[in-house]
Design an enzyme around this catalytic site. Structure first.
Site, short mmCIF file in Angstrom:
data_model
loop_
_atom_site.label_atom_id
_atom_site.label_comp_id
_atom_site.label_asym_id
_atom_site.label_seq_id
_atom_site.Cartn_x
_atom_site.Cartn_y
_atom_site.Cartn_z
N ASP A 202 0.86 -1.19 0.00
CA ASP A 202 0.00 0.00 0.00
C ASP A 202 0.89 1.24 0.00
O ASP A 202 0.76 2.13 0.84
CB ASP A 202 -0.91 -0.01 1.23
CG ASP A 202 -2.08 0.94 1.10
OD1 ASP A 202 -2.46 1.28 -0.03
OD2 ASP A 202 -2.61 1.37 2.14
N ASP A 219 3.49 1.66 8.16
CA ASP A 219 2.25 0.91 7.98
C ASP A 219 2.34 -0.15 6.88
O ASP A 219 1.84 0.02 5.78
CB ASP A 219 1.08 1.85 7.70
CG ASP A 219 -0.26 1.14 7.84
OD1 ASP A 219 -0.27 -0.02 8.31
OD2 ASP A 219 -1.30 1.75 7.50
#
Length: 327
Positions: A202, A219
């Site tokens: 991502d 993340d």
């Protein structure tokens, strides 16, 4: 499950601080909710020390083994001196903790600003970072974390939307378009036979902190097995000529550390299509979480479905266009 029964409603400030203190820290009663939808993330003040970031995982999304495998990937990247914000490791070697029915991890707080991809030098630097990441990611596969594939991001997403969410007036058009789209994606993927490696998954601007004149990745919650270009295409924007120029900068840096396969450029629109399908299904699957109707109030409206169907038509056309080129 009604909104007032959602598990995340239990994450009160006192609960959050109790969870953090169960790991041996002393909180100073300052808590700040950070921007996160899939999980819940908080900045927690710590007495006589720097604040920590506490990440509480959404129940039922990942298994413990899948979360730990992500943590191990982060730590592996850090061992190779990549600028990745990795979870804290306790004295027993653990990174995933349990408290009150929740699983959580703790991270050091890191500052920074959003990257500026209009500057070629920044894209060159990002390319070098991703080349280093993928060189490590290609050494061995994930065992527990899944693939980014047509079944999970495509077919399963269409099934969720068509059976439970899309209004009857739009359903026939949606099914016809997605049938054609999935068939095209299947044919392209079959012909491309891409190599799947461990990737960030991502890698957009929101998951990159720029500080000390360098990018830092945060993340890796969506880390999975995917083609390398999955971590590249979301940094491209603008018209085709601009995207070609951006791509050239990224790949120049990338190839200093890992060989990029130009054949993967054909997959950019495939991956964009899968992300579009998956995003709608993600919103649908999370609609019982009160945060989602509040922040995504435009979802599941007639206007949304009309625009989504138009986007799918445009995406089918985009798949027929020649792929971007390295210039």
């Amino acid at each position: 499950m009604s909104n007032d029964q959602h598990p995340f409603q239990s994450l009160t400030p006192n609960f959050i601080m109790d969870a953090v203190e169960s790991r041996g820290f002393r909180c100073d009663c300052r808590t700040l909710t950070l921007n996160s939808y899939e999980n819940r993330v908080y900045q927690i003040g710590i007495e006589e020390s720097e604040p920590l970031i506490a990440k509480f995982y959404r129940p039922g999304r990942w298994s413990d083994a899948q979360i730990i495998e992500e943590h191990e990937f982060c730590l592996e990247l850090c061992d190779h001196e990549l600028p990745v914000v990795a979870p804290l490791v306790d004295s027993g070697g653990a990174t995933l903790f349990h408290y009150g029915g929740f699983r959580f991890a703790l991270y050091p707080r890191r500052g920074g600003h959003a990257p500026e991809f209009d500057h070629g030098d920044n894209l060159l630097i990002m390319g070098r970072l991703l080349g280093r990441l993928h060189r490590i990611g290609a050494t061995r596969p994930f065992v527990h974390r899944p693939r980014l594939d047509l079944d999970t991001f495509g077919r399963a997403s269409v099934e969720v939307i068509s059976e439970n969410f899309i209004p009857p007036d739009y359903r026939d058009n949606y099914l016809a378009l997605t049938t054609d789209l999935l068939q095209s994606l299947d044919e392209i993927l079959d012909a491309a036979a891409p190599r799947y490696i461990r990737v960030h998954g991502d890698c957009h601007a929101g998951n990159i902190l720029w500080r000390d004149a360098a990018p830092h990745l945060v993340d890796l919650d969506d880390a999975r097995m995917a083609p390398a270009v999955q971590d590249i295409w979301m940094m491209l924007s603008g018209k085709r000529s601009r995207q070609n120029a951006q791509l050239a900068e990224i790949i120049e840096g990338y190839n200093e550390f890992f060989d990029f396969s130009p054949g993967e450029l054909r997959l950019i629109e495939v991956l964009r299509s899968l992300r579009m399908l998956h995003f709608s299904a993600w919103l649908a699957r999370r609609w019982d979480d009160p945060t989602f109707p509040h922040h995504f109030s435009w979802f599941n409206t007639p206007r949304y479905w009309g625009e989504h169907i138009l986007e799918l038509r445009e995406q089918i056309a985009a798949l027929r266009e020649p792929p971007l080129q390295l210039v």
